[in-house]
Design a protein around this motif. Structure first.
Motif, PDB file in Angstrom:
ATOM      1  N   VAL A  90       0.869  -1.186   0.000  1.00 43.43           N
ATOM      2  CA  VAL A  90       0.000   0.000   0.000  1.00 43.43           C
ATOM      3  C   VAL A  90       0.902   1.232   0.000  1.00 43.43           C
ATOM      4  N   SER A  91       0.650   2.145  -0.916  1.00 42.87           N
ATOM      5  CA  SER A  91       1.539   3.299  -1.062  1.00 42.87           C
ATOM      6  C   SER A  91       1.187   4.420  -0.100  1.00 42.87           C
ATOM      7  N   GLU A  92       2.075   5.389  -0.003  1.00 44.29           N
ATOM      8  CA  GLU A  92       1.722   6.646   0.629  1.00 44.29           C
ATOM      9  C   GLU A  92       0.716   7.376  -0.259  1.00 44.29           C
ATOM     10  N   LYS A  93      -0.049   8.266   0.330  1.00 47.41           N
ATOM     11  CA  LYS A  93      -1.012   9.054  -0.439  1.00 47.41           C
ATOM     12  C   LYS A  93      -0.252  10.059  -1.300  1.00 47.41           C
ATOM     13  N   TYR A  94      -0.652  10.187  -2.556  1.00 44.64           N
ATOM     14  CA  TYR A  94       0.010  11.178  -3.409  1.00 44.64           C
ATOM     15  C   TYR A  94      -0.975  11.813  -4.380  1.00 44.64           C
ATOM     16  N   ASP A  95      -0.561  12.929  -4.965  1.00 46.00           N
ATOM     17  CA  ASP A  95      -1.432  13.782  -5.765  1.00 46.00           C
ATOM     18  C   ASP A  95      -1.995  13.036  -6.967  1.00 46.00           C
ATOM     19  N   ILE A  96      -3.278  13.232  -7.234  1.00 44.47           N
ATOM     20  CA  ILE A  96      -3.917  12.555  -8.370  1.00 44.47           C
ATOM     21  C   ILE A  96      -3.319  13.018  -9.701  1.00 44.47           C
ATOM     22  N   VAL A  97      -2.795  14.228  -9.736  1.00 45.40           N
ATOM     23  CA  VAL A  97      -2.158  14.714 -10.969  1.00 45.40           C
ATOM     24  C   VAL A  97      -0.968  13.825 -11.319  1.00 45.40           C
ATOM     25  N   ARG A  98      -0.203  13.460 -10.311  1.00 45.37           N
ATOM     26  CA  ARG A  98       0.932  12.572 -10.539  1.00 45.37           C
ATOM     27  C   ARG A  98       0.468  11.198 -11.007  1.00 45.37           C
TER      28      ARG A  98
END
Length: 308
Positions: free
Chosen positions: A83-91
């Motif tokens: 499970v990843s860290e939360k990151y920007d949807i743009v990325r």
């Protein structure tokens, strides 16, 4: 930007589309489910990929994690393979800029969502993502966590009623209950994320949720029978399409699990054949919904803008 159609699938398939009023064809649903089972090729790497589950002989927890995701996702680091860290949807959208059939629809999601959390595409991405995202929502909400714990505790009786012996699920059940208890005491997102990236914890939760799903499908076998392949029995479907750790998840499994544990879930469905993003509501409740994206046979956790 269009927000897309919404289909309420609190009970799956045999309902009316809210926008068109047309009834969903179970035969078409079967085709979609079968296609989903055959296509998932994005598989995760693991340092423990040769380890075999002791909970069910013959099923490897690690057999699906063969190809590294580091070239697929910029979030992939050694400590966050599941499970990843939360990151920007743009990325996230930039990572899919070559998927032209999906790109416009993914860009439309920016209106409603601001971030994502990716999950390992090992066949268990839905179960793992749902469990993490729901517990994350419940952090700091003691009464709701206690209610969820009660529902998980009750599911143990449902497993026994479905014919599963206690030694089949006890270790996984105990791990899941302990994780819920720690979430109530601790309340920290970082610690929850670390737990879900420890395979012995994360996979135990997934395996228990698969058995809960199987028990629910068996319990309501007459209802679900029209939506599985004609050559399969309910027993066959559960053994082949629900319980194995590498078995992919589709509408039947999602409906069964969210109903069994009363987990509110909304899935944004991105398909190459549909013009718009299709929103499916699988279950609703008093607590905040989990949001997930389904695209190219994979599930990703979404974060709605009002959740900022």
């Amino acid at each position: 930007m269009e927000q897309g159609r919404t289909c309420s699938i609190i009970i799956p398939f045999n309902i009316f589309n809210n926008t068109t009023g047309s009834k969903i064809d179970p035969k078409e649903t079967k085709k979609e489910s079968k296609g989903t089972q055959e296509k998932d090729t994005q598989l995760c790497n693991s340092t423990n990929k040769n380890k075999t589950s002791t909970d069910r002989p013959g099923i490897s927890r690690w057999s699906g994690r063969k190809a590294s995701v580091s070239t697929q996702h910029s979030w992939a680091v050694a400590s966050y393979l599941l499970v990843s860290e939360k990151y920007d949807i743009v990325r996230f959208i930039e990572e899919h800029d070559k998927d032209l059939m999906y790109l416009d629809k993914l860009q439309d999601l920016q209106v409603r969502y601001y971030a994502v959390r990716a999950t390992c595409a090992d066949g268990s991405c839905f179960y793992r993502g749902l469990a993490y995202a729901y517990l994350e929502i419940l952090l700091g909400k003691s009464e709701e966590l206690k209610g969820f714990r009660e529902r998980v505790s009750h599911s143990r009786d449902e497993l026994l009623a479905a014919g599963f012996t206690e030694d089949r699920f006890k270790q996984n059940y105990d791990t899941f209950i302990s994780l819920i208890d720690e979430s109530e005491k601790d309340g920290l997102v970082d610690n929850l994320l670390r737990s879900f990236n420890q395979p012995e914890i994360s996979d135990s939760v997934v395996q228990y949720l698969r058995l809960v799903t199987s028990a629910q499908v068996r319990k309501r076998g007459d209802f679900y029978m029209p939506f599985i392949d004609e050559e399969q029995t309910i027993e066959d479907f559960c053994v082949q399409n629900v319980e194995p750790m590498v078995a992919l998840c589709d509408h039947v499994q999602i409906s069964a699990l969210t109903q069994a544990l009363t987990i509110p879930l909304i899935v944004e469905y991105v398909d190459s054949l549909d013009k718009d993003v299709i929103q499916h509501v699988f279950s609703q409740g008093a607590s905040q919904s989990v949001y997930m994206l389904y695209e190219q046979n994979h599930y990703t956790v979404l974060y709605k803008r009002e959740q900022v």
